[in-house]
Design a protein around this motif. Structure first.
Motif, PDB file in Angstrom:
ATOM      1  N   TRP A   1       0.937  -1.114   0.076  1.00 56.73           N
ATOM      2  CA  TRP A   1      -0.010   0.187  -0.046  1.00 56.73           C
ATOM      3  C   TRP A   1       0.642   1.226   0.071  1.00 56.73           C
ATOM      4  CZ3 TRP A   1      -0.794  -4.222   3.188  1.00 56.73           C
ATOM      5  CH2 TRP A   1      -2.056  -4.882   3.035  1.00 56.73           C
ATOM      6  N   ALA A   2       0.368   2.162  -0.479  1.00 54.25           N
ATOM      7  CA  ALA A   2       1.083   3.676  -0.694  1.00 54.25           C
ATOM      8  C   ALA A   2       0.004   4.726  -0.745  1.00 54.25           C
ATOM      9  CB  ALA A   2       2.036   3.706  -2.037  1.00 54.25           C
ATOM     10  N   ALA A   3       0.468   5.723   0.103  1.00 57.27           N
ATOM     11  CA  ALA A   3      -0.129   7.014   0.126  1.00 57.27           C
ATOM     12  C   ALA A   3       0.689   8.146  -0.211  1.00 57.27           C
ATOM     13  CB  ALA A   3      -0.736   7.482   1.582  1.00 57.27           C
ATOM     14  N   LEU A   4       0.179   9.051  -0.958  1.00 59.52           N
ATOM     15  CA  LEU A   4       0.742  10.305  -1.551  1.00 59.52           C
ATOM     16  C   LEU A   4       0.313  11.501  -1.068  1.00 59.52           C
ATOM     17  CD1 LEU A   4       0.956   9.240  -5.502  1.00 59.52           C
ATOM     18  CD2 LEU A   4       2.561   8.377  -3.439  1.00 59.52           C
ATOM     19  N   ASP A   5       1.039  12.423  -0.904  1.00 63.31           N
ATOM     20  CA  ASP A   5       0.648  13.845  -0.564  1.00 63.31           C
ATOM     21  C   ASP A   5       0.172  14.630  -1.787  1.00 63.31           C
ATOM     22  OD1 ASP A   5       2.787  14.949  -1.639  1.00 63.31           O
ATOM     23  OD2 ASP A   5       3.767  15.080   0.292  1.00 63.31           O
ATOM     24  N   ALA A   6      -0.220  15.840  -1.739  1.00 61.42           N
ATOM     25  CA  ALA A   6      -0.704  16.587  -2.911  1.00 61.42           C
ATOM     26  C   ALA A   6       0.417  16.828  -3.891  1.00 61.42           C
ATOM     27  CB  ALA A   6      -1.070  18.006  -2.254  1.00 61.42           C
ATOM     28  N   ASP A   7       1.503  16.776  -3.532  1.00 61.06           N
ATOM     29  CA  ASP A   7       2.657  16.977  -4.409  1.00 61.06           C
ATOM     30  C   ASP A   7       3.258  15.648  -4.934  1.00 61.06           C
ATOM     31  OD1 ASP A   7       3.090  19.658  -3.949  1.00 61.06           O
ATOM     32  OD2 ASP A   7       4.158  19.362  -2.104  1.00 61.06           O
ATOM     33  N   GLY A   8       2.380  14.554  -4.700  1.00 56.62           N
ATOM     34  CA  GLY A   8       2.727  13.134  -5.333  1.00 56.62           C
ATOM     35  C   GLY A   8       3.911  12.450  -4.440  1.00 56.62           C
ATOM     36  N   THR A   9       4.302  13.107  -3.285  1.00 55.54           N
ATOM     37  CA  THR A   9       5.505  12.358  -2.574  1.00 55.54           C
ATOM     38  C   THR A   9       4.813  11.680  -1.581  1.00 55.54           C
ATOM     39  OG1 THR A   9       6.770  14.533  -2.747  1.00 55.54           O
ATOM     40  CG2 THR A   9       7.370  12.846  -0.955  1.00 55.54           C
ATOM     41  N   PRO A  10       5.350  10.464  -1.694  1.00 53.62           N
ATOM     42  CA  PRO A  10       4.883   9.167  -0.692  1.00 53.62           C
ATOM     43  C   PRO A  10       4.976   9.554   0.636  1.00 53.62           C
ATOM     44  CG  PRO A  10       7.083   8.574  -1.649  1.00 53.62           C
ATOM     45  CD  PRO A  10       6.503   9.730  -2.142  1.00 53.62           C
ATOM     46  N   VAL A  11       3.665   9.506   1.494  1.00 52.09           N
ATOM     47  CA  VAL A  11       3.832   9.676   2.923  1.00 52.09           C
ATOM     48  C   VAL A  11       3.339   8.509   3.754  1.00 52.09           C
ATOM     49  CG1 VAL A  11       3.051  12.220   2.776  1.00 52.09           C
ATOM     50  CG2 VAL A  11       1.476  10.545   2.754  1.00 52.09           C
ATOM     51  N   ALA A  12       3.013   7.372   3.048  1.00 50.38           N
ATOM     52  CA  ALA A  12       2.892   6.081   3.954  1.00 50.38           C
ATOM     53  C   ALA A  12       3.471   5.097   2.889  1.00 50.38           C
ATOM     54  CB  ALA A  12       1.275   6.130   4.410  1.00 50.38           C
ATOM     55  N   TRP A  13       3.998   3.973   3.446  1.00 52.04           N
ATOM     56  CA  TRP A  13       4.324   2.930   2.733  1.00 52.04           C
ATOM     57  C   TRP A  13       4.189   1.611   3.745  1.00 52.04           C
ATOM     58  CZ3 TRP A  13       7.265   2.224  -1.816  1.00 52.04           C
ATOM     59  CH2 TRP A  13       8.066   0.885  -2.024  1.00 52.04           C
TER      60      TRP A  13
ATOM     61  N   PHE B   1       7.445  -1.730  -6.940  1.00 54.24           N
ATOM     62  CA  PHE B   1       6.460  -0.757  -6.373  1.00 54.24           C
ATOM     63  C   PHE B   1       6.878   0.453  -6.292  1.00 54.24           C
ATOM     64  CE2 PHE B   1       3.742   0.525  -2.339  1.00 54.24           C
ATOM     65  CZ  PHE B   1       2.552   0.442  -3.140  1.00 54.24           C
ATOM     66  N   PHE B   2       8.041   0.939  -5.892  1.00 52.92           N
ATOM     67  CA  PHE B   2       8.580   2.310  -5.855  1.00 52.92           C
ATOM     68  C   PHE B   2       8.392   2.997  -6.962  1.00 52.92           C
ATOM     69  CE2 PHE B   2      11.445   5.795  -5.678  1.00 52.92           C
ATOM     70  CZ  PHE B   2      11.338   6.128  -4.401  1.00 52.92           C
ATOM     71  N   ASP B   3       8.495   2.285  -8.126  1.00 48.14           N
ATOM     72  CA  ASP B   3       8.508   2.883  -9.471  1.00 48.14           C
ATOM     73  C   ASP B   3       6.896   3.371  -9.774  1.00 48.14           C
ATOM     74  OD1 ASP B   3      11.188   2.895 -10.067  1.00 48.14           O
ATOM     75  OD2 ASP B   3      10.601   2.426 -12.437  1.00 48.14           O
ATOM     76  N   GLU B   4       6.241   2.569  -9.424  1.00 45.45           N
ATOM     77  CA  GLU B   4       4.920   2.755  -9.554  1.00 45.45           C
ATOM     78  C   GLU B   4       4.234   4.045  -8.732  1.00 45.45           C
ATOM     79  OE1 GLU B   4       0.771   0.359 -10.341  1.00 45.45           O
ATOM     80  OE2 GLU B   4       2.404  -0.826  -9.525  1.00 45.45           O
ATOM     81  N   VAL B   5       4.812   4.187  -7.498  1.00 47.94           N
ATOM     82  CA  VAL B   5       4.513   4.894  -6.631  1.00 47.94           C
ATOM     83  C   VAL B   5       5.165   6.302  -7.202  1.00 47.94           C
ATOM     84  CG1 VAL B   5       5.356   6.173  -4.432  1.00 47.94           C
ATOM     85  CG2 VAL B   5       4.509   3.811  -4.747  1.00 47.94           C
ATOM     86  N   ALA B   6       6.290   6.509  -7.804  1.00 50.45           N
ATOM     87  CA  ALA B   6       6.846   7.474  -8.391  1.00 50.45           C
ATOM     88  C   ALA B   6       5.992   8.003  -9.630  1.00 50.45           C
ATOM     89  CB  ALA B   6       8.302   7.341  -9.131  1.00 50.45           C
ATOM     90  N   ALA B   7       5.492   6.904 -10.490  1.00 52.94           N
ATOM     91  CA  ALA B   7       4.707   7.377 -11.564  1.00 52.94           C
ATOM     92  C   ALA B   7       3.177   8.126 -11.213  1.00 52.94           C
ATOM     93  CB  ALA B   7       4.519   6.049 -12.499  1.00 52.94           C
ATOM     94  N   ALA B   8       2.658   7.407 -10.291  1.00 53.39           N
ATOM     95  CA  ALA B   8       1.612   7.696  -9.554  1.00 53.39           C
ATOM     96  C   ALA B   8       1.619   9.272  -9.232  1.00 53.39           C
ATOM     97  CB  ALA B   8       0.860   6.748  -8.473  1.00 53.39           C
ATOM     98  N   GLY B   9       2.699   9.648  -8.526  1.00 51.22           N
ATOM     99  CA  GLY B   9       2.786  11.181  -8.096  1.00 51.22           C
ATOM    100  C   GLY B   9       3.432  11.977  -9.313  1.00 51.22           C
ATOM    101  N   GLY B  10       3.722  11.470 -10.526  1.00 55.23           N
ATOM    102  CA  GLY B  10       4.206  12.347 -11.364  1.00 55.23           C
ATOM    103  C   GLY B  10       5.742  12.631 -11.281  1.00 55.23           C
ATOM    104  N   HIS B  11       6.514  11.814 -10.806  1.00 56.44           N
ATOM    105  CA  HIS B  11       7.871  11.965 -10.654  1.00 56.44           C
ATOM    106  C   HIS B  11       8.549  10.874 -11.365  1.00 56.44           C
ATOM    107  CE1 HIS B  11       7.405  14.744  -7.305  1.00 56.44           C
ATOM    108  NE2 HIS B  11       6.427  13.698  -6.564  1.00 56.44           N
ATOM    109  N   ASP B  12       9.856  11.411 -11.884  1.00 55.35           N
ATOM    110  CA  ASP B  12      10.835  10.555 -12.366  1.00 55.35           C
ATOM    111  C   ASP B  12      11.328   9.417 -11.109  1.00 55.35           C
ATOM    112  OD1 ASP B  12      14.104  10.167 -12.790  1.00 55.35           O
ATOM    113  OD2 ASP B  12      13.000  10.185 -14.801  1.00 55.35           O
ATOM    114  N   PRO B  13      11.367   8.101 -11.550  1.00 56.13           N
ATOM    115  CA  PRO B  13      11.726   7.509 -10.491  1.00 56.13           C
ATOM    116  C   PRO B  13      13.014   7.477  -9.872  1.00 56.13           C
ATOM    117  CG  PRO B  13      11.466   6.194 -12.488  1.00 56.13           C
ATOM    118  CD  PRO B  13      10.985   7.707 -12.872  1.00 56.13           C
ATOM    119  N   TYR B  14      14.073   7.782 -10.884  1.00 56.52           N
ATOM    120  CA  TYR B  14      15.396   7.992 -10.484  1.00 56.52           C
ATOM    121  C   TYR B  14      15.592   9.137  -9.213  1.00 56.52           C
ATOM    122  CZ  TYR B  14      20.288   9.581 -10.830  1.00 56.52           C
ATOM    123  OH  TYR B  14      21.455  10.018 -10.323  1.00 56.52           O
TER     124      TYR B  14
END
Length: 723
Positions: free
Chosen positions: A443-455, A528-541
């Motif tokens: 499970w993951a939760a993102l804030d308004a900026d797409g940054t993960p706040v829960a994992w 999963f981290f890559d998918e979290v990054a994509a969901a938040g609109g971030h480059d995974p690297y």
């Protein structure tokens, strides 16, 4: 590979003398001895180094060679501090002796990427102590101060007078001198061997010219060869059998019951195999309670178990509350299959049980476990059982088991002659101790900026900790630290992290498989981290870099892999890239992978891996070429797992039987690989396993970048990639 607890490196040196004119230097976990033994050997022979009168320096190896390079790296530690010519180094493997198990709870085991981690300091101290005694011996011979003497290439030199003495010439005098209470180790800028590529591996010449003796090469006078017929269903046993047709086969000497089934003992392997084929039709099996078990049923049980909370292996903040209150949340499920070890040299062991002695010759990762199994099977006292290690044609954790030892000892005891038990590839594939099946919810939760706040991660897997020590989970709050390796130590700066573990064992034999729990988490966590990054609109690297700001070693490894791979440059047309990073076995590895995915006319997509770039921080470097070789081999092993391999269960049986349905990555499929070592002054980490764990995550991320298809199950099948 077997995980072991963090090692207590309190190591003190003792020095003894060998009968026949040799100086022996050992490591002993106890009070420091104050004098050298006389020639009759009054010290316990817990010996690391022997210096002979002919200047040969023999290093005793409790860690065994299976291609990972310990036969070179460990003597390098001694030779550096001893100041000996590398050409004078010889090695000898030691049998079962608990005094060599320092730091392993008395266990002699080559596993857990722990050889250098366990012994890098004791072996250096052993070499330094020997050198200091030799200097004192030469100084006494010349009547000069020891401080005026130096050493180089196996000689003590007195620069003011130009005199020198070979180490071999000093053995007798050195054996009568006191051992130093303390030793001073070299500073890295004085190293002549450590950290250098030009030191040649000691095992390679023997393997090239055929001198290397593997377990399957063992020959003993009057020896017979055996195959063992096992119940095809796990947990089954012989109900009844008729050996008439089997013993009628030319060359078959006997059919004898053993714990695993029935041993067909013959003059040679071919006769034993033909006898086994004849016997197979004349056996009735009691298939036991697993006769109807299937992979689908196993998956169902794991899925149900994952609906319930597990034991918390890590609980930072409040992940559940953050998930409940976040604007964006999502959940994914990952599954990984059972995997076989598939060592190139199948399981084998030669045993000779006599009235008052039992000898076993074999490729083993564990002298202690082998000795215990041979004692139990032979019925002889421990001091009458002897283990003779050989080269191993691959291990990957499989040779830490002892089932093949029991086979050979019981067969030899039954027929009264030396017996070599050899497994076929089918035996090996269908009666392994497999990498455990695992089911993971994320499970993951993102804030308004797409940054993960829960994992949050919930992992369901059989427990290796419980298997090795029944009742162990009761003392760890239900947590198997082996299973959560690579998950509980997640390095990313996320405020709310919860990692849970739940044990479930459906009855399929399981064991330590190269990189163990990290082999699952390196894939699941990083995919999963890559998918979290994509969901938040971030480059995974870039998101990894940002969330590793409090872990500078991780960040440096990630950046080196990306830089050397050319992450910031345009991707070649038709290709895509993925990246992953993980810490396990005291080492941090990042891998960038570059792939293309073809779609032939018949609709079956195929993944082609073109390049893999690895950066590794394994701490202080002993032998760079060994590190590179282990990173490369581990990546290919991980690539095979990610693209090719899966063990499935049908009616309690393994469906796969050989390399036609359990394929390996072949030479023509191997990508271009580059390995870059991060200079470090940290204590050495392990190198045999980490890259196996990291590669599948990088590959899954590259495939997702190429196709838009996320990979939630290994291996990657063509049907997963169809549009």
């Amino acid at each position: 590979m077997t995980r072991t607890p963090t090692l207590d490196r309190r190591a003190f040196l003792t020095v003894t003398a060998a009968a026949g004119g040799g100086l022996l230097v050992g490591n002993y976990l106890g009070p420091l001895q104050t004098s050298l033994a006389a020639a009759d050997g009054s010290f316990e022979p817990n010996i690391w180094v022997r210096i002979d009168a002919d200047d040969t320096v023999r290093v005793m190896l409790t860690q065994l060679e299976m291609g990972q390079g310990v036969m070179t790296a460990m003597p390098m530690l001694v030779a550096e501090e001893l100041d000996v010519d590398w050409d004078r180094i010889a090695t000898e493997w030691v049998g079962a002796d608990s005094r060599y198990g320092a730091g392993f709870g008395g266990q002699q085991i080559t596993a857990g990427s722990n050889s250098i981690r366990a012994y890098w300091r004791p072996l250096r101290e052993a070499g330094a102590a020997a050198r200091q005694v030799l200097v004192a011996a030469a100084a006494a011979e010349w009547g000069v101060a020891a401080e005026e003497c130096s050493t180089d290439k196996g000689r003590v030199q007195h620069e003011p007078t130009g005199r020198h003495l070979r180490y071999g010439a000093l053995v007798d005098r050195a054996s009568r001198l006191p051992v130093p209470a303390e030793v001073t180790l070299k500073e890295p800028d004085a190293f002549k061997l450590l950290g250098r590529d030009e030191v040649g591996r000691l095992d390679i010449p023997e393997k090239v010219d055929g001198r290397a003796g593997f377990g399957i090469d063992v020959q003993r006078p009057d020896m017979l060869v055996a195959r063992v017929l096992r119940c095809p269903v796990f947990g089954g046993k012989v109900a009844k059998y008729d050996a008439t047709r089997a013993t009628a086969v030319t060359g078959v000497r006997d059919v004898v019951p053993v714990s695993a089934g029935l041993a067909v003992v013959a003059d040679n392997y071919w006769a034993a195999s033909r006898g086994l084929q004849a016997l197979a039709d004349d056996v009735t099996w009691d298939e036991g309670p697993l006769a109807d078990l299937t992979t689908a049923e196993i998956s169902r049980r794991f899925r149900e178990k994952a609906e319930q909370p597990g034991a918390p292996a890590r609980n930072d903040g409040d992940a559940d509350a953050a998930l409940a209150g976040a604007a964006t949340t999502f959940e994914r499920v990952f599954e990984v299959p059972y995997l076989a070890h598939a060592t190139m040299e199948p399981m084998n062991c030669t045993a000779h049980v006599q009235a008052e002695r039992c000898d076993v010759w074999l490729p083993t990762q564990g002298q202690t476990a082998t000795h215990g199994a041979a004692v139990a099977a032979s019925g002889l006292p421990p001091d009458q059982v002897f283990v003779h290690p050989t080269y191993m044609g691959g291990g990957f954790g499989r040779r830490g088991e002892v089932d093949f030892v029991t086979d050979a000892v019981e067969a030899s005891k039954a027929v009264g002659r030396p017996v070599k038990v050899v497994w076929s590839r089918e035996d090996d594939m269908q009666h392994d101790y497999y990498r455990p099946y695992t089911y993971v919810r994320m499970w993951a939760a993102l804030d308004a900026d797409g940054t993960p706040v829960a994992w949050k991660q919930r992992l369901v897997q059989p427990s290796l900790l419980e298997r090795n020590r029944p009742g162990a989970l009761a003392g760890t709050r239900g947590i198997d630290f082996i299973s959560v390796d690579g998950a509980a130590n997640l390095p990313y700066d996320i405020p709310n992290i919860r990692v849970e573990y739940t044990e479930l064992d459906p009855g399929i034999p399981f064991g330590f498989w190269r990189s163990v729990g990290a082999s699952v988490n390196g894939y699941v966590v990083e995919a999963f981290f890559d998918e979290v990054a994509a969901a938040g609109g971030h480059d995974p690297y870039e998101l990894r870099r940002r969330l590793l700001r409090n872990h500078p070693r991780h960040k440096a490894v990630l950046e080196l892999a990306a830089d050397k791979h050319g992450w910031s440059t345009p991707v070649p047309e038709g290709r895509a890239r993925g990246i992953s990073i993980l810490e396990c076995f005291g080492t941090i590895v990042a891998i960038a992978a570059e792939v293309s995915v073809s779609s032939p006319a018949d609709g079956d997509a195929a993944v082609h891996v073109h390049r893999m770039t690895c950066a590794v921080d394994a701490g202080w470097t002993v032998h760079p070429d060994t590190i590179r070789g282990q990173m490369e081999g581990g990546m290919i092993y991980g690539l095979t797992a990610a693209l090719k391999s899966e063990i499935t269960i049908q009616k309690g049986r393994v469906a796969q039987s050989n390399f036609h349905d359990y394929p390996m990555v072949r030479m023509n499929e191997a990508p271009e690989i580059a390995v870059h070592i991060v200079p470090s002054t940290e204590n050495p980490g392990g190198v045999g396993e980490p890259s196996t764990a990291v590669l599948p995550g990088a590959l899954a991320n590259a495939v997702a970048a190429a196709t838009g298809k996320r990979i939630y199950r290994m291996p990657i099948r063509p049907e997963m990639l169809r549009a």
